[in-house]
Scaffold this motif. Structure first.
Motif, PDB file in Angstrom:
ATOM      1  N   UNK A   1       0.844  -1.189   0.000  1.00 50.87           N
ATOM      2  CA  UNK A   1       0.000   0.000   0.000  1.00 50.87           C
ATOM      3  C   UNK A   1       0.880   1.240   0.000  1.00 50.87           C
ATOM      4  N   UNK A   2       0.385   2.304  -0.608  1.00 51.63           N
ATOM      5  CA  UNK A   2       1.125   3.558  -0.711  1.00 51.63           C
ATOM      6  C   UNK A   2       0.205   4.700  -0.309  1.00 51.63           C
ATOM      7  N   UNK A   3       0.745   5.662   0.429  1.00 48.93           N
ATOM      8  CA  UNK A   3       0.032   6.904   0.737  1.00 48.93           C
ATOM      9  C   UNK A   3       0.772   8.044   0.041  1.00 48.93           C
ATOM     10  N   UNK A   4       0.082   8.713  -0.862  1.00 52.31           N
ATOM     11  CA  UNK A   4       0.666   9.783  -1.661  1.00 52.31           C
ATOM     12  C   UNK A   4       0.116  11.124  -1.190  1.00 52.31           C
ATOM     13  N   UNK A   5       1.003  12.072  -0.958  1.00 53.01           N
ATOM     14  CA  UNK A   5       0.615  13.450  -0.629  1.00 53.01           C
ATOM     15  C   UNK A   5       0.793  14.307  -1.868  1.00 53.01           C
ATOM     16  N   UNK A   6      -0.239  15.092  -2.192  1.00 55.33           N
ATOM     17  CA  UNK A   6      -0.206  15.974  -3.358  1.00 55.33           C
ATOM     18  C   UNK A   6      -0.507  17.389  -2.917  1.00 55.33           C
ATOM     19  N   UNK A   7       0.060  18.356  -3.620  1.00 53.60           N
ATOM     20  CA  UNK A   7      -0.159  19.752  -3.258  1.00 53.60           C
ATOM     21  C   UNK A   7      -0.249  20.603  -4.520  1.00 53.60           C
ATOM     22  N   UNK A   8      -1.124  21.600  -4.472  1.00 52.80           N
ATOM     23  CA  UNK A   8      -1.198  22.576  -5.555  1.00 52.80           C
ATOM     24  C   UNK A   8      -0.112  23.624  -5.320  1.00 52.80           C
ATOM     25  N   UNK A   9       0.755  23.795  -6.297  1.00 49.69           N
ATOM     26  CA  UNK A   9       1.890  24.707  -6.137  1.00 49.69           C
ATOM     27  C   UNK A   9       1.416  26.157  -6.175  1.00 49.69           C
TER      28      UNK A   9
END
Length: 264
Positions: free
Chosen positions: A98-106
């Motif tokens: 399993x993977x937890x990905x963090x994403x952000x709007x630049x």
């Protein structure tokens, strides 16, 4: 040819031989790349922004078989989104990874007095080529990339896409997964699988080359260790990597003096 090809059923995947690890099952970095790449491929449509970090857990060996994944949105925020993706062999109930990905709007910010670091560009092709082979003697994940070593950095260039639509973070995870092996204190004494992998990027890589400046620490009396490193592209630093390490005697090796078997 991609390392993972989609099947007719949504979120079902067929791994190529290049996804294999050195022992049993698939390479952890390949699996983490697939799970992260699937999230990255969904990011534009969902307005999640850029994938800036991934934390993977390898729960058991992933077989060379049809695989299925399931994406779960943990939070979908104004600036930050967190998305999980889990993988099973098709038809089985126990997950493999399993993977937890963090994403952000630049968003640009003004920081008085701040200057980004600059480095002289590097040409990894001037360094010696490295072609390690898997124990089983068949194709494996390392065959999907060109590997070179120069100074204190190992360089990798993938020759195959992880999957269609994968983004920069997925491309970094495969090379990053070699960190503990690059820096292992001794060679061919014990296996040192990593049950987890964490990567943070502060900018996407420019170009195809990914560099790893690796470090490792082992505690043999506990059978544990850590690997960590700085991630680079040809223009300089792009992020960091870390993982735990479990030390496992190689088949046929004798226990160290004063130690019993693992069952003991």
């Amino acid at each position: 040819m991609a390392i993972f090809e989609p099947l007719a059923t949504p979120h079902h995947w067929k791994p190529a031989a290049l996804a294999a690890g050195p022992f049993t099952g698939l390479q952890g970095g390949a699996v983490a790349s697939l799970l992260t790449g699937e999230v990255e491929a969904m990011a534009a449509a969902r307005n999640w922004g850029t994938a800036i970090s991934a934390a993977a857990w390898f729960l058991r060996p992933t077989p060379m078989a049809e695989l299925r994944t399931h994406v779960t949105v943990v939070t979908e925020g104004g600036r930050v989104s967190v998305v999980d993706n889990t993988l099973w062999p098709a038809g089985e109930e126990q997950p493999c990874a399993t993977v937890r990905v963090t994403l952000s709007r630049e968003r640009a910010v003004e920081v008085p007095g701040f200057y980004g670091s600059a480095a002289d560009p590097v040409d990894p092709t001037v360094f010696p080529l490295r072609s390690p082979h898997a124990v089983h003697g068949r194709s494996w994940f390392m065959d999907a990339m060109e590997a070179r070593a120069g100074g204190d950095t190992a360089w990798f260039r993938l020759h195959h896409a992880v999957m269609a639509g994968a983004g920069p973070l997925a491309r970094v995870l495969g090379p990053a997964d070699w960190t503990h092996g690059i820096a292992r204190p001794v060679q061919n004494v014990v296996a040192d699988p990593n049950p987890n992998l964490a990567v943070q990027l502060f900018r996407p890589p420019r170009g195809a080359w990914i560099g790893v400046r690796a470090d490792a620490r082992w505690r043999p009396e506990a059978g544990l260790g850590v690997g960590s490193g700085v991630l680079l592209d040809v223009d300089g630093e792009i992020g960091r990597v870390s993982m735990s390490v479990i030390l496992v005697p190689l088949p046929g090796s004798a226990p160290a003096q004063g130690q019993g078997s693992a069952a003991g």
